[in-house]
Design a protein around this motif. Structure first.
Motif, PDB file in Angstrom:
ATOM      1  N   ASP A  12      -0.031  -8.552 -18.709  1.00  0.00           N
ATOM      2  CA  ASP A  12       0.889  -7.707 -19.471  1.00  0.00           C
ATOM      3  C   ASP A  12       2.123  -7.387 -18.641  1.00  0.00           C
ATOM      4  O   ASP A  12       3.235  -7.340 -19.119  1.00  0.00           O
ATOM      5  N   ASP A  13       1.903  -7.127 -17.354  1.00  0.00           N
ATOM      6  CA  ASP A  13       3.007  -6.884 -16.434  1.00  0.00           C
ATOM      7  C   ASP A  13       3.261  -8.182 -15.685  1.00  0.00           C
ATOM      8  O   ASP A  13       2.439  -8.615 -14.880  1.00  0.00           O
ATOM      9  N   GLU A  14       4.396  -8.816 -15.936  1.00  0.00           N
ATOM     10  CA  GLU A  14       4.645 -10.127 -15.359  1.00  0.00           C
ATOM     11  C   GLU A  14       4.846 -10.069 -13.850  1.00  0.00           C
ATOM     12  O   GLU A  14       4.871 -11.077 -13.181  1.00  0.00           O
ATOM     13  N   ASP A  15       5.027  -8.840 -13.302  1.00  0.00           N
ATOM     14  CA  ASP A  15       5.293  -8.732 -11.877  1.00  0.00           C
ATOM     15  C   ASP A  15       4.028  -8.699 -11.040  1.00  0.00           C
ATOM     16  O   ASP A  15       4.080  -8.793  -9.826  1.00  0.00           O
ATOM     17  N   THR A  16       2.881  -8.461 -11.651  1.00  0.00           N
ATOM     18  CA  THR A  16       1.657  -8.339 -10.887  1.00  0.00           C
ATOM     19  C   THR A  16       0.532  -9.127 -11.538  1.00  0.00           C
ATOM     20  O   THR A  16       0.613  -9.530 -12.685  1.00  0.00           O
ATOM     21  N   GLY A  17      -0.548  -9.304 -10.806  1.00  0.00           N
ATOM     22  CA  GLY A  17      -1.702  -9.990 -11.363  1.00  0.00           C
ATOM     23  C   GLY A  17      -2.740 -10.244 -10.298  1.00  0.00           C
ATOM     24  O   GLY A  17      -2.416 -10.540  -9.159  1.00  0.00           O
ATOM     25  N   ASP A  56      -1.504  -2.145  -9.248  1.00  0.00           N
ATOM     26  CA  ASP A  56      -0.224  -2.449  -9.890  1.00  0.00           C
ATOM     27  C   ASP A  56       0.864  -2.792  -8.881  1.00  0.00           C
ATOM     28  O   ASP A  56       1.958  -3.194  -9.268  1.00  0.00           O
ATOM     29  N   SER A  57       0.569  -2.604  -7.605  1.00  0.00           N
ATOM     30  CA  SER A  57       1.576  -2.887  -6.581  1.00  0.00           C
ATOM     31  C   SER A  57       0.874  -3.239  -5.275  1.00  0.00           C
ATOM     32  O   SER A  57      -0.339  -3.041  -5.123  1.00  0.00           O
ATOM     33  N   VAL A  58       1.648  -3.748  -4.335  1.00  0.00           N
ATOM     34  CA  VAL A  58       1.114  -4.073  -3.013  1.00  0.00           C
ATOM     35  C   VAL A  58       0.557  -2.822  -2.345  1.00  0.00           C
ATOM     36  O   VAL A  58      -0.472  -2.871  -1.654  1.00  0.00           O
ATOM     37  N   GLU A  59       1.212  -1.685  -2.542  1.00  0.00           N
ATOM     38  CA  GLU A  59       0.760  -0.424  -1.933  1.00  0.00           C
ATOM     39  C   GLU A  59      -0.647  -0.058  -2.420  1.00  0.00           C
ATOM     40  O   GLU A  59      -1.451   0.488  -1.666  1.00  0.00           O
ATOM     41  N   ASP A  60      -0.945  -0.367  -3.678  1.00  0.00           N
ATOM     42  CA  ASP A  60      -2.271  -0.046  -4.231  1.00  0.00           C
ATOM     43  C   ASP A  60      -3.385  -0.798  -3.529  1.00  0.00           C
ATOM     44  O   ASP A  60      -4.539  -0.367  -3.537  1.00  0.00           O
ATOM     45  N   LEU A  61      -3.055  -1.941  -2.923  1.00  0.00           N
ATOM     46  CA  LEU A  61      -4.080  -2.764  -2.271  1.00  0.00           C
ATOM     47  C   LEU A  61      -4.734  -2.050  -1.092  1.00  0.00           C
ATOM     48  O   LEU A  61      -5.892  -2.315  -0.756  1.00  0.00           O
ATOM     49  N   LYS A  62      -3.991  -1.140  -0.446  1.00  0.00           N
ATOM     50  CA  LYS A  62      -4.520  -0.453   0.731  1.00  0.00           C
ATOM     51  C   LYS A  62      -5.804   0.293   0.399  1.00  0.00           C
ATOM     52  O   LYS A  62      -6.717   0.395   1.220  1.00  0.00           O
ATOM     53  N   GLU A  63      -5.879   0.812  -0.814  1.00  0.00           N
ATOM     54  CA  GLU A  63      -7.051   1.578  -1.236  1.00  0.00           C
ATOM     55  C   GLU A  63      -8.303   0.711  -1.314  1.00  0.00           C
ATOM     56  O   GLU A  63      -9.419   1.192  -1.141  1.00  0.00           O
ATOM     57  N   PHE A  64      -8.113  -0.595  -1.573  1.00  0.00           N
ATOM     58  CA  PHE A  64      -9.256  -1.478  -1.795  1.00  0.00           C
ATOM     59  C   PHE A  64      -9.582  -2.364  -0.596  1.00  0.00           C
ATOM     60  O   PHE A  64     -10.514  -3.163  -0.641  1.00  0.00           O
ATOM     61  N   ARG A  65      -8.820  -2.214   0.465  1.00  0.00           N
ATOM     62  CA  ARG A  65      -9.062  -3.038   1.644  1.00  0.00           C
ATOM     63  C   ARG A  65     -10.451  -2.769   2.212  1.00  0.00           C
ATOM     64  O   ARG A  65     -10.880  -1.624   2.338  1.00  0.00           O
ATOM     65  N   LEU A  74     -12.896 -12.758  -2.758  1.00  0.00           N
ATOM     66  CA  LEU A  74     -12.450 -13.920  -3.519  1.00  0.00           C
ATOM     67  C   LEU A  74     -11.434 -13.519  -4.590  1.00  0.00           C
ATOM     68  O   LEU A  74     -11.472 -13.977  -5.735  1.00  0.00           O
ATOM     69  N   LEU A  75     -10.533 -12.635  -4.209  1.00  0.00           N
ATOM     70  CA  LEU A  75      -9.468 -12.178  -5.098  1.00  0.00           C
ATOM     71  C   LEU A  75      -8.134 -12.200  -4.359  1.00  0.00           C
ATOM     72  O   LEU A  75      -8.078 -11.841  -3.182  1.00  0.00           O
ATOM     73  N   ILE A  76      -7.103 -12.622  -5.051  1.00  0.00           N
ATOM     74  CA  ILE A  76      -5.766 -12.532  -4.477  1.00  0.00           C
ATOM     75  C   ILE A  76      -4.863 -11.782  -5.458  1.00  0.00           C
ATOM     76  O   ILE A  76      -5.091 -11.798  -6.672  1.00  0.00           O
ATOM     77  N   PHE A  77      -3.867 -11.122  -4.907  1.00  0.00           N
ATOM     78  CA  PHE A  77      -2.930 -10.317  -5.684  1.00  0.00           C
ATOM     79  C   PHE A  77      -1.565 -10.990  -5.668  1.00  0.00           C
ATOM     80  O   PHE A  77      -1.050 -11.338  -4.604  1.00  0.00           O
ATOM     81  N   LEU A  78      -0.977 -11.199  -6.838  1.00  0.00           N
ATOM     82  CA  LEU A  78       0.332 -11.822  -6.947  1.00  0.00           C
ATOM     83  C   LEU A  78       1.390 -10.762  -7.221  1.00  0.00           C
ATOM     84  O   LEU A  78       1.288 -10.018  -8.201  1.00  0.00           O
ATOM     85  N   ASP A  79       2.358 -10.696  -6.346  1.00  0.00           N
ATOM     86  CA  ASP A  79       3.469  -9.761  -6.517  1.00  0.00           C
ATOM     87  C   ASP A  79       4.723 -10.584  -6.756  1.00  0.00           C
ATOM     88  O   ASP A  79       5.331 -11.112  -5.831  1.00  0.00           O
ATOM     89  N   ASP A  80       5.118 -10.674  -8.024  1.00  0.00           N
ATOM     90  CA  ASP A  80       6.263 -11.504  -8.366  1.00  0.00           C
ATOM     91  C   ASP A  80       7.587 -10.893  -7.921  1.00  0.00           C
ATOM     92  O   ASP A  80       8.582 -11.601  -7.793  1.00  0.00           O
TER      93      ASP A  80
END
Length: 319
Positions: A12-17, A56-65, A74-80
């Protein structure tokens, strides 16, 4: 082209996934390793549903590290926005051959992963991502010569063609591995289709002489067209086996998509025509028997071409 929902948590948000699978994940025997940043790090992988990570953003990833540096989701985050790809479990940018992997490269690579390759534990998906990143990605374009890239792409399309041959003709995978057996099986199947087409032509000619019902004639013409389109499609499957040029292979694949879509439309017309003649009485016995036999076959063909279109829809063949 949209990527399957099983691989992307949200588009839905083309900038993330979030993408299920990672090109840096490798297996050597029973050992699992990560090759991110060109290191070979032993890891323990777990499959985690992407919806578990509302990032929803690169910053959010810190919480799940992960606190365990050897743990892999086995997950990657795409930040367009930055056109970057990140490891979710470690929160690091993904690098291969000393180069950052771009989010756009991952998305393009996913378009070349068939539905069959997406299933399973994620190992196959990860291998495919790596293979097509190196083969197709702009970041890695100097790693392979044009001839090497064309060879890999052609081999991939031939692999798809072999799968379609298995799906459409009841061939076994072993038959499709041997080129001589492959060619013989498809040629015999095409010959059978042309016989079916000839039988319909004869019946149509005889029925026209009797000034037959127009709806019944339309139905017979649709079945004749279906046999012709099947034969054309399988002839392309046969031809693509020997395609060694990338552009030729992609051109053939484009044409096959068009034919498969026409098959789907003809099948819709057949279904509608059957409804029109449902109450028709006095159908000649030879035509009635042919309709009964071919309608049963049509149901099988419909499912097979539905599967074929799903496979073809995963491949970006360009304009």
């Amino acid at each position: 082209m949209k990527v399957g929902s099983s691989l992307m948590s949200s588009l839905d948000d083309e900038d993330t996934g979030l993408v299920k699978g990672c090109p840096c994940y490798k297996e050597f025997g029973k050992e699992q390793v990560c090759i991110n940043n060109d290191d070979v790090q032993p890891i323990s992988s777990i499959m985690v549903d992407p919806t578990f990570f509302p990032a929803d953003s690169v910053e959010d990833l810190k919480e799940f590290r992960s606190d365990n540096e050897n743990m892999c989701y086995l997950l990657i985050f795409l930040d367009d926005k930055s056109n970057s790809a990140y490891c979710v479990s470690q929160g690091k940018k993904i690098r291969i051959n000393s180069r950052p992997v771009q989010a756009s490269d991952i998305r393009e690579a996913l378009q070349f992963v068939t539905s069959a390759e997406k299933s399973g534990s994620g190992v196959i998906c990860s291998t495919c991502l790596y293979k097509y990143l190196v083969t197709m990605g702009d970041v890695f374009e100097d790693l392979l010569s044009e001839s090497e890239r064309a060879k890999v792409i052609s081999e991939y399309i031939q692999k798809i063609a072999a799968k379609m041959a298995v799906d459409l003709t009841d061939a076994t995978e072993d038959q499709m591995l041997d080129k001589e057996s492959y060619n013989h099986h498809l040629k015999e199947y095409i010959k059978d289709l042309m016989t079916i087409r000839g039988d319909w032509s004869s019946l149509i000619f005889m029925y026209q002489k009797r000034d037959g019902n127009s709806d019944l004639l339309d139905l017979m013409e649709h079945y004749k067209t279906l046999a012709r389109l099947e034969a054309i499609f399988l002839f392309q499957v046969l031809t693509i086996r020997d395609a060694t040029d990338e552009l030729v292979a992609l051109g053939l694949l484009r044409f096959m998509i068009e034919v498969a879509e026409k098959v789907s439309k003809v099948i819709d017309s057949i279904r509608e025509s059957h409804l029109k003649i449902k109450s028709l009485r006095g159908i000649p016995t030879d035509i009635h028997e042919m309709l009964k036999e071919q309608n049963a076959r049509r149901i099988v063909i419909e499912q097979r071409f539905s599967n074929v279109l799903k496979v073809l829809s995963q491949v970006d063949v360009g304009a």
